[in-house]
Structure formats: C-alpha cells, structure tokens
Write an enzyme that holds these catalytic residues in place. Structure first.
Site, PDB file in Angstrom:
ATOM      1  N   ASP A 142     -27.846  -0.531  28.311  1.00 47.00           N
ATOM      2  CA  ASP A 142     -26.852  -1.234  27.475  1.00 47.00           C
ATOM      3  C   ASP A 142     -26.919  -2.771  27.523  1.00 47.00           C
ATOM      4  O   ASP A 142     -25.882  -3.435  27.667  1.00 47.00           O
ATOM      5  CB  ASP A 142     -25.430  -0.787  27.847  1.00 47.00           C
ATOM      6  CG  ASP A 142     -25.169   0.698  27.608  1.00 47.00           C
ATOM      7  OD1 ASP A 142     -26.088   1.396  27.144  1.00 47.00           O
ATOM      8  OD2 ASP A 142     -24.047   1.146  27.900  1.00 47.00           O
ATOM      9  N   CYS A 167     -21.532   1.923  33.256  1.00 44.62           N
ATOM     10  CA  CYS A 167     -22.600   2.740  32.656  1.00 44.62           C
ATOM     11  C   CYS A 167     -23.821   2.869  33.558  1.00 44.62           C
ATOM     12  O   CYS A 167     -24.453   3.926  33.604  1.00 44.62           O
ATOM     13  CB  CYS A 167     -22.957   2.201  31.274  1.00 44.62           C
ATOM     14  SG  CYS A 167     -21.590   2.459  30.104  1.00 44.62           S
ATOM     15  N   LYS A 185     -25.831   6.612  23.094  1.00 45.80           N
ATOM     16  CA  LYS A 185     -24.739   7.418  23.660  1.00 45.80           C
ATOM     17  C   LYS A 185     -23.404   6.950  23.110  1.00 45.80           C
ATOM     18  O   LYS A 185     -23.295   5.836  22.607  1.00 45.80           O
ATOM     19  CB  LYS A 185     -24.769   7.340  25.192  1.00 45.80           C
ATOM     20  CG  LYS A 185     -24.630   5.924  25.708  1.00 45.80           C
ATOM     21  CD  LYS A 185     -24.979   5.834  27.178  1.00 45.80           C
ATOM     22  CE  LYS A 185     -24.833   4.417  27.680  1.00 45.80           C
ATOM     23  NZ  LYS A 185     -23.472   3.865  27.626  1.00 45.80           N
TER      24      LYS A 185
END
Ligand SMILES: [Zn+2]
Length: 201
Positions: A8, A151, A106
C-alpha cells in the site's frame, strides 16, 4: 526464492493524502533501493469502491476513527481513502514499479474491509496471494510498506500462518501509531518473524 511484498505505498497514505502516515514518503527511496535484491517483487493496493463500508462518510452520525462492529469484529471507520481509479489510490509517483510482477488489490468488496494482503479482516475472502506465492516457489517473504501497524502487520501475521518464513523490513515501513506498533513488533518477534533493516538484507 526471496520475494518482496510491498504493501500500500499509495498517495492517500502519504503525508499529503487523506489518511496520512507520518513520514510515509521517506520509505519510497528505501524500497526503490532494495528491489534488486529479490527474485520476485509484488505490491498491493488498497482499492475501495467509493461507498466502501470502512469509510465513516458512509455511516450516518459516525466520525472518522470511530469503531463499529462489523461481521462480529471491531472495524475502525476511516476517512475516505484509496478510492478505485483515483489519484489517491495510485502508487507514490516516485515508487519504482517496473519490477512488480503482480499487483494484488484488496478492499474491493463494498461490505468487507481488508487490512491483510491475504484475506479480508473476517477471513471471509482470500485474495489468492498465498497460492500465488506457493506456485512461484517463494520460501522467504520480506514485507514492507504502509501502514506498518495495520496492513503490513496483518499481512505478515497471515503470511506466517500460511507457513512462509517472514521478515519485516523496518526502515522501509512507517506506522500510523508508533506506540501501538512497538507492542506488535514484540508479538512478531515472539512468533519468530524477523525484523531487519534494508542495509542488512
Ligand atoms: Zn482501506
């Protein structure tokens, strides 16, 4: 077979983004400098529809960072972030993406949130990443990115539970809450997850 999984590194998690991680931009040159040390480089993107359930704006009377119950689990409500196809969901413009062999997205389903690169938060839906890594022959998995305490952390725990030998690259990651992350680091090392810096790779 050494695989790097970059979590990310997207504009909305940068200091100027909608869900900023302090100094998140500082990890970009570090990640660029280590990619050549790996046989396989993969990345993830948080990739939400605009009416995603994790956004406080989609819940009447709720504010950013309120916690609700969702599928029997606590769910933090976030500012709108990483909306599919927006600039905020794009990788940081200086991130070298040429070596990325695949990008796993995701949080794509309106009703469920996914911190981990492997499963959503309720483990209802797999991204297929564990199977992909196994088919590619990954034995050692190195993780870095944003945010280290959310994450990256949930991805590393799922990777460990899937049987991968896991290493967290500390200086190629930044946490949203550094104090909370210190406790999570203890939890990782107790499980046998290694913590390294980019220089010792
Ligand atoms: Zn998200």
């Amino acid at each position: 077979m050494k695989t790097l999984l970059i979590i990310d590194v997207q504009n909305d998690f940068m200091p100027s983004g909608s869900l900023p991680v302090a100094h998140g931009d500082q990890i970009v040159p570090v990640i660029n400098s280590i990619q050549n040390k790996f046989d396989l480089v993969l990345a993830t993107q948080d990739w939400h529809p605009k009416d995603h359930i994790s956004f406080a704006s989609n819940h009447n009377g709720k504010s950013n960072f309120d916690v609700i119950e969702l599928h029997g689990q606590p769910q933090t409500l976030w500012p709108d972030h990483c909306v599919q196809g927006t600039e905020g969901a794009a990788f940081h413009p200086d991130l070298n993406t040429e070596k990325f062999e695949a990008i796993f997205r995701k949080g794509t389903v309106i009703t469920i949130d996914s911190y981990s690169a492997f499963f959503d938060n309720g483990h209802l839906k797999s991204t297929g990443l564990a199977g992909y890594l196994k088919e590619k022959g990954t034995t050692e998995l190195f993780l870095c990115g944003l945010a280290a305490d959310i994450c990256v952390y949930f991805s590393i725990i799922d990777a460990y539970n899937e049987g991968f030998n896991c290493t967290f690259i500390e200086d190629a990651s930044k946490a949203l809450d550094n104090e909370a992350f210190e406790k999570l680091k203890n939890h990782m090392t107790k499980k046998g997850i290694k913590i390294m810096t980019s220089e010792s790779l």
